[in-house]
Motif scaffolding. Structure first.
Motif, PDB file in Angstrom:
ATOM      1  N   THR A  72       0.827  -1.204   0.000  1.00  0.00           N
ATOM      2  CA  THR A  72       0.000   0.000   0.000  1.00  0.00           C
ATOM      3  C   THR A  72       0.863   1.257   0.000  1.00  0.00           C
ATOM      4  O   THR A  72       1.845   1.351   0.730  1.00  0.00           O
ATOM      5  N   VAL A  73       0.467   2.227  -0.820  1.00  0.00           N
ATOM      6  CA  VAL A  73       1.133   3.531  -0.832  1.00  0.00           C
ATOM      7  C   VAL A  73       0.080   4.620  -0.736  1.00  0.00           C
ATOM      8  O   VAL A  73      -1.058   4.455  -1.183  1.00  0.00           O
ATOM      9  N   ARG A  74       0.458   5.721  -0.117  1.00  0.00           N
ATOM     10  CA  ARG A  74      -0.357   6.936  -0.135  1.00  0.00           C
ATOM     11  C   ARG A  74       0.517   8.024  -0.720  1.00  0.00           C
ATOM     12  O   ARG A  74       1.565   8.359  -0.161  1.00  0.00           O
ATOM     13  N   ILE A  75       0.118   8.564  -1.873  1.00  0.00           N
ATOM     14  CA  ILE A  75       0.923   9.556  -2.559  1.00  0.00           C
ATOM     15  C   ILE A  75       0.058  10.769  -2.887  1.00  0.00           C
ATOM     16  O   ILE A  75      -1.165  10.671  -3.005  1.00  0.00           O
ATOM     17  N   GLN A 103     -10.211   1.731 -10.584  1.00  0.00           N
ATOM     18  CA  GLN A 103      -9.544   0.718  -9.751  1.00  0.00           C
ATOM     19  C   GLN A 103      -8.818   1.319  -8.561  1.00  0.00           C
ATOM     20  O   GLN A 103      -8.164   0.592  -7.808  1.00  0.00           O
ATOM     21  N   ILE A 104      -8.922   2.621  -8.378  1.00  0.00           N
ATOM     22  CA  ILE A 104      -8.270   3.290  -7.245  1.00  0.00           C
ATOM     23  C   ILE A 104      -9.303   3.428  -6.133  1.00  0.00           C
ATOM     24  O   ILE A 104     -10.266   4.184  -6.271  1.00  0.00           O
ATOM     25  N   PRO A 105      -9.156   2.714  -5.023  1.00  0.00           N
ATOM     26  CA  PRO A 105     -10.213   2.693  -4.008  1.00  0.00           C
ATOM     27  C   PRO A 105     -10.373   3.985  -3.222  1.00  0.00           C
ATOM     28  O   PRO A 105     -11.454   4.266  -2.716  1.00  0.00           O
ATOM     29  N   HIS A 106      -9.293   4.765  -3.105  1.00  0.00           N
ATOM     30  CA  HIS A 106      -9.372   5.968  -2.258  1.00  0.00           C
ATOM     31  C   HIS A 106      -8.668   7.131  -2.944  1.00  0.00           C
ATOM     32  O   HIS A 106      -7.451   7.102  -3.155  1.00  0.00           O
ATOM     33  N   PHE A 119      -5.770  22.460  -4.242  1.00  0.00           N
ATOM     34  CA  PHE A 119      -5.481  21.709  -5.472  1.00  0.00           C
ATOM     35  C   PHE A 119      -4.510  20.549  -5.238  1.00  0.00           C
ATOM     36  O   PHE A 119      -3.662  20.251  -6.079  1.00  0.00           O
ATOM     37  N   VAL A 120      -4.657  19.910  -4.075  1.00  0.00           N
ATOM     38  CA  VAL A 120      -3.853  18.733  -3.757  1.00  0.00           C
ATOM     39  C   VAL A 120      -4.692  17.482  -4.013  1.00  0.00           C
ATOM     40  O   VAL A 120      -5.805  17.358  -3.501  1.00  0.00           O
ATOM     41  N   LEU A 121      -4.144  16.571  -4.808  1.00  0.00           N
ATOM     42  CA  LEU A 121      -4.788  15.303  -5.108  1.00  0.00           C
ATOM     43  C   LEU A 121      -4.012  14.190  -4.414  1.00  0.00           C
ATOM     44  O   LEU A 121      -2.786  14.111  -4.548  1.00  0.00           O
ATOM     45  N   GLU A 122      -4.713  13.367  -3.664  1.00  0.00           N
ATOM     46  CA  GLU A 122      -4.071  12.292  -2.903  1.00  0.00           C
ATOM     47  C   GLU A 122      -4.745  10.967  -3.242  1.00  0.00           C
ATOM     48  O   GLU A 122      -5.967  10.887  -3.320  1.00  0.00           O
ATOM     49  N   VAL A 123      -3.946   9.928  -3.460  1.00  0.00           N
ATOM     50  CA  VAL A 123      -4.494   8.594  -3.720  1.00  0.00           C
ATOM     51  C   VAL A 123      -3.844   7.606  -2.762  1.00  0.00           C
ATOM     52  O   VAL A 123      -2.684   7.766  -2.372  1.00  0.00           O
ATOM     53  N   GLU A 124      -4.608   6.588  -2.385  1.00  0.00           N
ATOM     54  CA  GLU A 124      -4.093   5.508  -1.546  1.00  0.00           C
ATOM     55  C   GLU A 124      -4.581   4.186  -2.130  1.00  0.00           C
ATOM     56  O   GLU A 124      -5.779   4.009  -2.369  1.00  0.00           O
ATOM     57  N   ARG A 148       2.988   7.804   2.587  1.00  0.00           N
ATOM     58  CA  ARG A 148       3.062   6.552   3.341  1.00  0.00           C
ATOM     59  C   ARG A 148       3.433   5.438   2.375  1.00  0.00           C
ATOM     60  O   ARG A 148       3.011   5.432   1.221  1.00  0.00           O
ATOM     61  N   ILE A 149       4.228   4.484   2.841  1.00  0.00           N
ATOM     62  CA  ILE A 149       4.553   3.327   2.020  1.00  0.00           C
ATOM     63  C   ILE A 149       4.680   2.094   2.912  1.00  0.00           C
ATOM     64  O   ILE A 149       5.257   2.167   4.001  1.00  0.00           O
ATOM     65  N   ASP A 150       4.090   0.994   2.470  1.00  0.00           N
ATOM     66  CA  ASP A 150       4.207  -0.284   3.175  1.00  0.00           C
ATOM     67  C   ASP A 150       5.177  -1.182   2.410  1.00  0.00           C
ATOM     68  O   ASP A 150       4.957  -1.468   1.222  1.00  0.00           O
ATOM     69  N   VAL A 151       6.245  -1.596   3.079  1.00  0.00           N
ATOM     70  CA  VAL A 151       7.240  -2.499   2.493  1.00  0.00           C
ATOM     71  C   VAL A 151       7.051  -3.869   3.131  1.00  0.00           C
ATOM     72  O   VAL A 151       7.064  -3.990   4.362  1.00  0.00           O
ATOM     73  N   CYS A 152       6.855  -4.893   2.317  1.00  0.00           N
ATOM     74  CA  CYS A 152       6.437  -6.201   2.834  1.00  0.00           C
ATOM     75  C   CYS A 152       7.344  -7.323   2.333  1.00  0.00           C
ATOM     76  O   CYS A 152       7.976  -7.220   1.282  1.00  0.00           O
ATOM     77  N   TRP A 153       7.347  -8.396   3.095  1.00  0.00           N
ATOM     78  CA  TRP A 153       8.042  -9.614   2.664  1.00  0.00           C
ATOM     79  C   TRP A 153       7.384 -10.820   3.324  1.00  0.00           C
ATOM     80  O   TRP A 153       6.700 -10.683   4.342  1.00  0.00           O
TER      81      TRP A 153
END
Length: 207
Positions: free
Chosen positions: A4-7, A47-50, A58-63, A111-116
């Motif tokens: 998951t990322v929030r940019i 396909q972008i849920p949020h 004028f800030v656009l945020e996607v997660e 935000r960024i989720d790094v997984c393994w």
């Protein structure tokens, strides 16, 4: 891998005629620092849920989850080519739905989720029990469902281990995802006689 990322991107103008067509939740508030009444639109976009858009700043945020966005599930490990494909798909969908063009260089990570995934055979529960006893400096330890999930967290970051199979079964993973996991022993959803421990580190950035 990334999940998951929030940019966010700044100075993105979405025309009001486009905003009026969206099935969005609109929150209106008074910005005390500027005295301006502001509308914030929150909505899914294809396909972008949020997606969140501030019509004053004028800030656009996607997660979103990158593997889910690309493949429809988050049990596939990403490659560098997948990251390129992600930004291309994201740009196309936002252009089609919002009529905006955003170059990948314009995005800032919030935000960024790094997984393994760790294959530990039938000892997932044992590993989680031992991990729950560990302490991280400057982080609180939290456990859920009798140590099915173990989290160390503070205000800026989080490290989490959990049983991926149980998490996927709770969400009723499709048979195709189960089949794919069975073919790939190192993926998050484990077959009956395998064991995978899923590690996720979530990092939040201040902007």
């Amino acid at each position: 891998m990334f999940d998951t990322v929030r940019i966010k991107a700044e100075n993105i103008v979405v025309e009001s005629i486009i905003l009026d067509t969206l099935d969005a939740k609109v929150t209106t508030f008074l910005d005390k620092s500027t005295g301006v009444i502001t509308d914030v639109y929150t909505f899914p976009c294809n396909q972008i849920p949020h997606v969140k858009y501030n019509s004053t700043t004028f800030v656009l945020e996607v997660e979103l989850s990158i593997p889910k966005f690309l493949f429809g599930e988050n049990i596939s490990l990403l490659t560098l080519k997948d990251i390129d494909a992600f930004f291309t798909m994201l740009s196309h969908q936002l252009r089609n739905e919002l009529r905006v063009d955003i170059d990948r260089s314009e995005w800032k990570v919030k935000r960024i989720d790094v997984c393994w995934n760790f294959n530990v055979g039938s000892k997932v529960t044992d590993y989680l029990s031992q991990l729950s006893l560990m302490k991280y400096p400057r982080k609180d330890t939290v456990t859920y469902n009798q140590t099915e999930t173990v989290i160390w967290r503070n205000n800026s970051s989080r490290i989490m281990f959990y049983d991926k199979e149980k998490e996927r079964r709770r969400k009723d993973a499709p048979s195709s995802a189960i089949h794919q996991a069975n073919e790939n022993g190192g993926l998050p959803l484990r077959p009956r006689n395998e064991g995978l421990l899923y590690r996720q580190a979530s990092i939040t950035f201040a902007h």
